[in-house]
Every structure is written in C-alpha cells, then in structure tokens.
Design a protein around this motif. Structure first.
Motif, PDB file in Angstrom:
ATOM      1  N   LEU A   1      11.985  44.419  53.172  1.00 53.51           N
ATOM      2  CA  LEU A   1      11.937  43.541  54.325  1.00 53.51           C
ATOM      3  C   LEU A   1      12.453  42.155  53.948  1.00 53.51           C
ATOM      4  O   LEU A   1      12.601  41.822  52.771  1.00 53.51           O
ATOM      5  N   LEU A   2      12.728  41.335  54.949  1.00 53.04           N
ATOM      6  CA  LEU A   2      13.289  40.009  54.707  1.00 53.04           C
ATOM      7  C   LEU A   2      12.407  39.126  53.831  1.00 53.04           C
ATOM      8  O   LEU A   2      12.902  38.281  53.107  1.00 53.04           O
ATOM      9  N   ASN A   3      11.084  39.316  53.896  1.00 55.45           N
ATOM     10  CA  ASN A   3      10.176  38.496  53.092  1.00 55.45           C
ATOM     11  C   ASN A   3       9.966  39.047  51.682  1.00 55.45           C
ATOM     12  O   ASN A   3       9.147  38.553  50.934  1.00 55.45           O
ATOM     13  N   GLY A   4      10.703  40.081  51.310  1.00 53.03           N
ATOM     14  CA  GLY A   4      10.601  40.644  49.975  1.00 53.03           C
ATOM     15  C   GLY A   4       9.629  41.812  49.854  1.00 53.03           C
ATOM     16  O   GLY A   4       9.534  42.442  48.805  1.00 53.03           O
ATOM     17  N   TRP A   5       8.888  42.106  50.902  1.00 53.61           N
ATOM     18  CA  TRP A   5       7.946  43.218  50.868  1.00 53.61           C
ATOM     19  C   TRP A   5       8.702  44.542  50.960  1.00 53.61           C
ATOM     20  O   TRP A   5       9.806  44.618  51.475  1.00 53.61           O
ATOM     21  N   HIS A   6       8.075  45.594  50.443  1.00 63.78           N
ATOM     22  CA  HIS A   6       8.609  46.939  50.567  1.00 63.78           C
ATOM     23  C   HIS A   6       7.707  47.717  51.518  1.00 63.78           C
ATOM     24  O   HIS A   6       6.489  47.553  51.506  1.00 63.78           O
ATOM     25  N   LEU A   7       8.281  48.560  52.319  1.00 66.01           N
ATOM     26  CA  LEU A   7       7.524  49.363  53.272  1.00 66.01           C
ATOM     27  C   LEU A   7       7.886  50.821  53.062  1.00 66.01           C
ATOM     28  O   LEU A   7       9.074  51.164  52.971  1.00 66.01           O
ATOM     29  N   GLY A   8       6.885  51.661  52.963  1.00 69.17           N
ATOM     30  CA  GLY A   8       7.123  53.088  52.831  1.00 69.17           C
ATOM     31  C   GLY A   8       6.263  53.856  53.815  1.00 69.17           C
ATOM     32  O   GLY A   8       5.110  53.497  54.052  1.00 69.17           O
ATOM     33  N   LEU A   9       6.805  54.857  54.406  1.00 70.15           N
ATOM     34  CA  LEU A   9       6.074  55.703  55.343  1.00 70.15           C
ATOM     35  C   LEU A   9       6.089  57.136  54.844  1.00 70.15           C
ATOM     36  O   LEU A   9       7.145  57.662  54.463  1.00 70.15           O
ATOM     37  N   SER A  10       4.926  57.745  54.856  1.00 72.02           N
ATOM     38  CA  SER A  10       4.822  59.129  54.435  1.00 72.02           C
ATOM     39  C   SER A  10       5.417  60.021  55.514  1.00 72.02           C
ATOM     40  O   SER A  10       5.149  59.851  56.700  1.00 72.02           O
ATOM     41  N   ASN A  11       6.224  60.965  55.122  1.00 71.30           N
ATOM     42  CA  ASN A  11       6.759  61.922  56.089  1.00 71.30           C
ATOM     43  C   ASN A  11       6.107  63.289  55.912  1.00 71.30           C
ATOM     44  O   ASN A  11       6.633  64.289  56.340  1.00 71.30           O
ATOM     45  N   GLU A  12       4.955  63.290  55.245  1.00 70.64           N
ATOM     46  CA  GLU A  12       4.240  64.536  55.005  1.00 70.64           C
ATOM     47  C   GLU A  12       2.819  64.427  55.546  1.00 70.64           C
ATOM     48  O   GLU A  12       2.283  63.342  55.675  1.00 70.64           O
ATOM     49  N   ILE A  13       2.223  65.552  55.846  1.00 74.19           N
ATOM     50  CA  ILE A  13       0.826  65.598  56.246  1.00 74.19           C
ATOM     51  C   ILE A  13       0.052  66.174  55.070  1.00 74.19           C
ATOM     52  O   ILE A  13       0.358  67.280  54.596  1.00 74.19           O
ATOM     53  N   TYR A  14      -0.936  65.429  54.590  1.00 76.24           N
ATOM     54  CA  TYR A  14      -1.729  65.863  53.446  1.00 76.24           C
ATOM     55  C   TYR A  14      -3.034  66.479  53.944  1.00 76.24           C
ATOM     56  O   TYR A  14      -3.775  65.849  54.696  1.00 76.24           O
ATOM     57  N   LYS A  15      -3.304  67.698  53.514  1.00 78.28           N
ATOM     58  CA  LYS A  15      -4.498  68.435  53.926  1.00 78.28           C
ATOM     59  C   LYS A  15      -5.297  68.836  52.697  1.00 78.28           C
ATOM     60  O   LYS A  15      -4.739  69.043  51.626  1.00 78.28           O
ATOM     61  N   ASP A  16      -6.621  68.976  52.886  1.00 79.91           N
ATOM     62  CA  ASP A  16      -7.425  69.496  51.786  1.00 79.91           C
ATOM     63  C   ASP A  16      -7.318  71.020  51.772  1.00 79.91           C
ATOM     64  O   ASP A  16      -6.565  71.612  52.545  1.00 79.91           O
TER      65      ASP A  16
END
Length: 61
Positions: A2-17
């Motif tokens: 991002l412009l402020n130097g932060w990183h953003l990540g989004l999970s594209n998986e569903i985690y189940k027990d």
C-alpha cells in the motif's frame, strides 16, 4: 504494498478443522476465561489476567 508501506494479504482458502468446522470470523472458545477489563481497576486487570495465565502455565511445566 500500500502507499503507506503496509502489506495486505487476503486468504483465498477456507480453513476447516478435522470435523469440517470453520472458525474464521467467529474465533475459538477459550478453555479458561480470564477477565481482561474487570472490576474497579480496569487499568491493571489486564496485567493481572496475564500474570494469572503465566502462573498457570509455569505450574504445568
């Protein structure tokens, strides 16, 4: 990035027990509830809860 130097990540998986239950968004129910902001001394109750947890963990080592 991002412009402020932060990183953003989004999970594209569903985690189940192992039973297929999804806990994302809901969280997990703790085994032991400790009051974090409780009583008359809300500024120190968080520290007291952490100290209590540390004593319990150390007693099991």
């Amino acid at each position: 990035m991002l412009l402020n130097g932060w990183h953003l990540g989004l999970s594209n998986e569903i985690y189940k027990d192992s039973t297929g239950k999804v806990s994302e968004g809901k969280g997990l129910v703790p085994e032991r509830m400790l009051p974090i902001f409780a009583g008359d001394d809300i500024f120190n109750s968080h520290s007291i809860a952490i100290q209590t947890l540390l004593k319990e963990v150390k007693s099991k080592l």
